[in-house]
Design a protein around this motif. Structure first.
Motif: not given
Length: 90
Positions: A26-28, A31-33, A37-41, A73-78
Motif C-alpha cells: 500500500d505504501i508503494a 508513494l509511487q516513485e 528512498e525506502y527500498l534499503t529498509s 514504482y522504483a524500477p531503476i534503483k530496485y
C-alpha cells in the motif's frame, strides 16, 4: 512506522508478517516513485522472508507481491540494488 513494519516482518507470527507485507504494498502504491528512498529498509527484510524455511507459502507470496510493487514504482534503483538477490531467491 517503518520500525514497526520491520519488526512485524521479522516476527515469527505469520499474520503480522502478512499484514506488514500488505502495508508495504500500500505504501508503494501511495508513494509511487517516492518509495525508492525506502527500498534499503524494506527489500532486505522481504528477501529474508522469502529465504526463510520457517515461513509459510502464503507469507512468501505476500512478500513476493510486496517486492513486485516496490520494483514497479522504483524500477531503476530496485534493479540496480536488488535484482540479482531477488533472482537468486526466486
Amino acid at each position: 512506522m517503518g520500525t514497526y513494519l520491520l519488526h512485524a516482518l521479522d516476527s515469527e507470527e505469520e499474520d503480522c508478517a502478512r499484514v506488514a507485507c500488505g502495508i508495504i504494498s500500500d505504501i508503494a502504491t501511495a508513494l509511487q516513485e517516492l518509495v525508492e528512498e525506502y527500498l534499503t529498509s524494506f527489500v532486505p527484510e522481504l528477501l529474508k522472508v522469502l529465504r526463510s524455511n520457517q515461513r509459510s507459502r502464503v507469507s512468501k507470496l505476500h512478500a513476493l507481491q510486496s517486492l513486485g510493487d516496490l520494483a514497479v514504482y522504483a524500477p531503476i534503483k530496485y534493479c540496480t540494488l536488488y535484482l540479482k538477490d531477488t533472482l537468486e531467491v526466486l
